[in-house]
Motif scaffolding. Structure first.
Motif, mmCIF file in Angstrom:
data_model
loop_
_atom_site.group_PDB
_atom_site.id
_atom_site.type_symbol
_atom_site.label_atom_id
_atom_site.label_comp_id
_atom_site.label_asym_id
_atom_site.label_seq_id
_atom_site.Cartn_x
_atom_site.Cartn_y
_atom_site.Cartn_z
ATOM 1 N N VAL A 37 0.995 -1.479 -0.299
ATOM 2 C CA VAL A 37 0.059 -0.046 -0.005
ATOM 3 C C VAL A 37 0.896 1.313 -0.094
ATOM 4 O O VAL A 37 1.915 1.410 0.638
ATOM 5 N N LYS A 38 0.569 2.282 -0.896
ATOM 6 C CA LYS A 38 1.565 3.247 -0.990
ATOM 7 C C LYS A 38 0.846 4.614 -0.710
ATOM 8 O O LYS A 38 -0.319 4.701 -1.139
ATOM 9 N N PHE A 39 1.466 5.581 0.182
ATOM 10 C CA PHE A 39 1.197 6.797 0.516
ATOM 11 C C PHE A 39 1.925 7.919 -0.450
ATOM 12 O O PHE A 39 2.753 7.158 -1.019
ATOM 13 N N GLN A 40 1.744 8.887 0.106
ATOM 14 C CA GLN A 40 2.716 10.167 -0.705
ATOM 15 C C GLN A 40 3.229 11.024 0.566
ATOM 16 O O GLN A 40 2.438 11.529 1.688
ATOM 17 N N SER A 41 4.403 11.208 0.491
ATOM 18 C CA SER A 41 5.320 11.915 1.489
ATOM 19 C C SER A 41 5.853 13.306 1.010
ATOM 20 O O SER A 41 6.628 13.399 -0.133
ATOM 21 N N PHE A 42 5.451 14.382 1.522
ATOM 22 C CA PHE A 42 5.662 15.593 1.079
ATOM 23 C C PHE A 42 5.689 16.673 2.123
ATOM 24 O O PHE A 42 4.857 16.663 3.072
#
Length: 364
Positions: A37-42
């Motif tokens: 499962v992939k999220f976004q880091s920013f």
């Protein structure tokens, strides 16, 4: 045996800034059978100017008066949230992935959390400093290639090769390409990089998908390839696997009616599960390239095929002919491929109409 496709359930920012919803997305990805499962880091301040406009698809599902900066700022996951989600994924047995959009976030993923794999989004393919920073850590990289030309993909791979090789020279185009063309650079790219074909439009029109690019990538770069898909439905990822994709990434959400920029272009959990089931079925169906009867169909040979039979009653000693010999089911006797061998041969015994011709009749 077919190669198992690595399936990434792209939660992205569909958690709407809620840690509880992010965990529910992890649960849904696990239930659907995803590998990761992939999220976004920013950090929004590091990624987006306060004057940056929204994409057209974002204006449809969010407040038109809200800036891209303000929209994205509400969707940040801080370091503590990342730590909790990584621990939750480890506990539940699914891989945590994330996409960094800036240097600080990339360092958080690679240096602090020490992830083994990082996903680089299409928009960062030409961001050479970020590519170099990530490659120098030695992590495996999944690289999306939306909006790219083949030459831009090659240039990005050259930066990654330079970074993986730990080159201390100036980061120049010449040095990047020298690393790319070296045997060591190629070895490292093949070991560590997966290319994802991608079309950066939400949803992607089907006639803009161009699945043949997967073939082009495999031929041009010799790397593992896959698809980051933004089309409606589940057909295209399944088709991509049939075409050789080794990795599939697809956005999903708990509910497409939720407010936020990506929900409407995402699958709901039931469809994500159907997609993954379809991919697993397709993997099994690809099988071998040799054309021989499959194990499951062997039992039907005698039922579906035909044998030589008497089309009318035949007496012993009578010659087999076009008049008294034909082909009918079952296929338990002489194959009709031998029809002409039997013409003009004396019947070895009496035959009733429709009776299968004795295989030993030839030569009597």
């Amino acid at each position: 045996m077919s190669v198992r496709t690595y399936i990434i359930a792209e939660a992205g920012v569909n958690h709407n800034g809620s840690l509880q919803m992010a965990k529910q997305l992890i649960d849904a990805a696990l239930e659907a059978g995803a590998d990761a499962v992939k999220f976004q880091s920013f950090k929004t301040e590091n990624e987006i100017s306060r004057h940056a406009p929204k994409a057209e698809y974002q204006t449809v599902s969010t407040d038109k008066e809200e800036s891209q900066f303000d929209m994205v700022k509400k969707l940040e996951l801080n370091q503590e949230a990342h730590a909790e989600l990584i621990a939750y994924c480890k506990q539940e047995g699914i891989e945590f992935l994330s996409t960094p959009f800036d240097h600080e976030s990339a360092a958080m993923l690679t240096d602090y959390f020490r992830l083994k794999t990082v996903k680089i989004p299409s928009g960062e393919v030409v961001n050479a400093p970020l590519l170099l920073q990530i490659a120098r850590t030695g992590v495996d990289i999944i690289l999306s290639t939306g909006m790219c030309t083949l030459g831009e993909v090659e240039s990005a791979l050259a930066v990654l090769a330079f970074g993986y090789m730990g080159q201390n020279g100036l980061p120049t185009t010449d040095h990047f390409m020298k690393a790319y063309y070296s045997s060591e650079g190629q070895r490292l790219l093949q070991e560590k990089v997966t290319l994802l074909h991608c079309t950066t439009e939400y949803p992607t029109p089907f006639d803009d998908v161009n699945l043949r690019v997967i073939d082009t990538f495999a031929q041009a770069f010799g790397l593992k390839t896959g698809l980051s898909d933004h089309t409606d439905g589940i057909a295209i990822p399944i088709a991509a696997v049939a075409r050789g994709a080794r990795v599939i990434e697809k956005h999903f959400t708990l509910d497409r009616r939720l407010p936020g920029p990506d929900h409407q272009a995402s699958l709901e959990p039931s469809d994500l599960k159907r997609m993954i089931e379809g991919i697993r079925q397709t993997e099994a169906a690809i099988g071998r390239s040799v054309k021989v009867p499959a194990a499951s169909e062997q039992k039907n040979l005698g039922i579906v095929r035909k044998s030589l039979v008497a089309s009318v009653p035949i007496r012993k000693g009578e010659l087999f002919s076009e008049y008294n010999l034909t082909a009918k089911r079952p296929g338990t006797g002489v194959s009709p491929m031998r029809y002409w061998e039997y013409l003009g041969i004396s019947a070895n015994r009496d035959y009733e109409e429709d009776e299968v011709i004795d295989p030993h009749a030839l030569g009597t």
